[in-house]
Design an enzyme around this catalytic site. Structure first.
Site, mmCIF file in Angstrom:
data_model
loop_
_atom_site.group_PDB
_atom_site.id
_atom_site.type_symbol
_atom_site.label_atom_id
_atom_site.label_comp_id
_atom_site.label_asym_id
_atom_site.label_seq_id
_atom_site.Cartn_x
_atom_site.Cartn_y
_atom_site.Cartn_z
ATOM 1 N N HIS A 25 -5.728 32.156 6.717
ATOM 2 C CA HIS A 25 -4.594 31.677 7.399
ATOM 3 C C HIS A 25 -4.456 31.573 8.754
ATOM 4 O O HIS A 25 -3.582 31.003 9.288
ATOM 5 C CB HIS A 25 -3.731 32.348 6.467
ATOM 6 C CG HIS A 25 -1.833 31.995 6.967
ATOM 7 N ND1 HIS A 25 -1.715 30.817 6.580
ATOM 8 C CD2 HIS A 25 -1.003 32.665 7.631
ATOM 9 C CE1 HIS A 25 -0.315 30.530 6.999
ATOM 10 N NE2 HIS A 25 -0.143 31.944 7.644
ATOM 11 N N ASP A 79 -7.207 28.971 3.288
ATOM 12 C CA ASP A 79 -5.924 29.637 3.541
ATOM 13 C C ASP A 79 -5.302 29.810 2.090
ATOM 14 O O ASP A 79 -5.166 29.278 1.365
ATOM 15 C CB ASP A 79 -4.887 28.345 4.062
ATOM 16 C CG ASP A 79 -3.713 28.991 4.691
ATOM 17 O OD1 ASP A 79 -3.260 29.987 4.135
ATOM 18 O OD2 ASP A 79 -3.051 28.624 5.649
ATOM 19 N N SER A 117 1.464 29.268 11.809
ATOM 20 C CA SER A 117 2.248 29.668 10.722
ATOM 21 C C SER A 117 3.757 29.368 10.815
ATOM 22 O O SER A 117 4.106 28.343 11.275
ATOM 23 C CB SER A 117 2.018 30.923 10.240
ATOM 24 O OG SER A 117 2.821 31.416 9.156
#
Length: 363
Positions: free
Chosen positions: A324, A296, A172
């Site tokens: 995610h 995601d 991320s």
């Protein structure tokens, strides 16, 4: 919980999830009592962890939390070394590159509770490091929260403890941290692994001219249990354990928010503009692995193809039926991709995922 941080303060307000976007397994009673607050130390946990750590029931999270320690990192900060939180490998090696695991926005090294044991069992020298400003470091003296100081802190940590070119893993927003670090210190990084990379947001520049009470209000909301529940549901394709499992994952993702300096550190980061690495991506020369969950709901996997095209030497792998945070939701599959990328033999123990409960990360 690593949330996508974009250039708009509205990013702190997540959309209402569709009931078709997530699934929660069979229900169970939560039945967990206890009060949050600083000052752990019971049950074998480090004393600097918030007391709420004792409410966690997830076995891998408990085991990893007990291994978190603080090590001194000397930077240019005039108030002395920063006691920085991390999980160190049980044994350092010299025959392969160490693997340094970062985490996402507003998260901690506990993100790696399921995948870390698999990498360690496969014989990797794995470090799980809290990015300065998040996680469980001692920030009572309030070191700067801007990107430049985060970069310097990570470099000094690497220089003091890792000491060899590393495989840097960024999930991320941690991918943006990894790109910024690698472009500035290419000698410290041998390879890169990106997981659901948040690298196309333009930081938090819209917040830099706002009165400070505005980001403080957003941070207050970000800490709230309702938003944490919503963010957790959005981040995963499937959460094992029903409501009890969901509650536990929320508690794990929120634990670092209970430290007394969390609000100030996060606001400082947002007021300083955050990460914008758009112009640095094509400067990365190291070999890269890109992992992305096909489902995601935070960052579209279309960005995986864009990143694959912009990096000069990259491999792309999609993780099926995954949201995610693949290293939480599909740890065995993530470990397999990492070991394949590094050319590491997978022992039977790691292949079976013996440290993990049977309900987590099957693939």
């Amino acid at each position: 919980m690593p949330l996508l941080l974009t250039s708009s303060p509205a990013a702190l307000l997540l959309p209402r999830p569709s009931r078709e976007r997530f699934r929660v397994a069979a229900s169970a009673n939560i039945g967990v009592n206890g009060s949050a607050g600083a000052g752990g130390g019971g049950g074998g946990f480090p004393a600097f962890l918030p007391r709420a750590v004792e409410r966690i029931r997830d076995g891998p999270a408990i085991r990893l939390a007990k291994r978190i320690e603080r090590v001194p990192v000397q930077t240019g900060f005039p108030k002395g070394p920063i006691l920085s939180s991390c999980v160190r490998p049980l044994k350092q090696q010299q025959d392969s590159d160490p693997v340094v695991l970062l985490h996402g926005f507003d998260s901690s090294c506990l993100e790696w509770r399921y995948t870390y044991p698999l990498l360690e069992e496969a014989g990797l020298e794995a470090w799980a490091v809290d990015i300065l400003g998040w996680g469980f470091s001692d920030l009572e003296k309030r070191p700067p929260g801007d990107v430049a100081f985060k970069r310097e802190h990570l470099y000094q940590f690497w220089r003091s403890y890792v000491r060899r070119p590393m495989v840097l893993v960024g999930p991320s927003l941690g991918a943006a941290v990894a790109i910024d670090f690698t472009v500035n210190y290419p000698e410290a990084v041998s390879k890169l692994i990106f997981i659901s990379a948040s690298v196309y947001a333009e930081g938090t520049r819209d917040m830099t001219r706002m009165p400070r009470f505005v980001p403080y209000a957003g941070v207050f909301l970000l800490k709230s249990l309702p938003l944490r529940y919503l963010a957790t549901l959005l981040a995963f394709h499937k959460i094992p354990g029903g409501p009890a499992g969901l509650f536990d994952w929320v508690q794990i993702g929120r634990l670092h928010c209970l430290l007394p300096w969390w609000e100030d550190s996060l606001v400082d980061f947002m007021m300083n503009g955050g990460y914008n690495v758009l112009n640095q991506i094509n400067q990365v020369k190291q070999k890269c692995l890109i992992l992305w969950g096909e489902d995601d709901g935070i960052i579209s996997n279309k960005q995986a193809y864009r990143l694959h095209q912009e990096l000069p030497d990259a491999i792309l792998r999609q993780v099926r039926e995954c949201g995610h945070i693949p290293h939480v939701e599909k740890p065995r599959e993530v470990a397999k991709h990492v070991l394949d990328f590094l050319g590491t033999q997978r022992p039977e123990k790691a292949e079976q995922g013996s440290s993990l409960p049977s309900t987590v990360g099957s693939c």
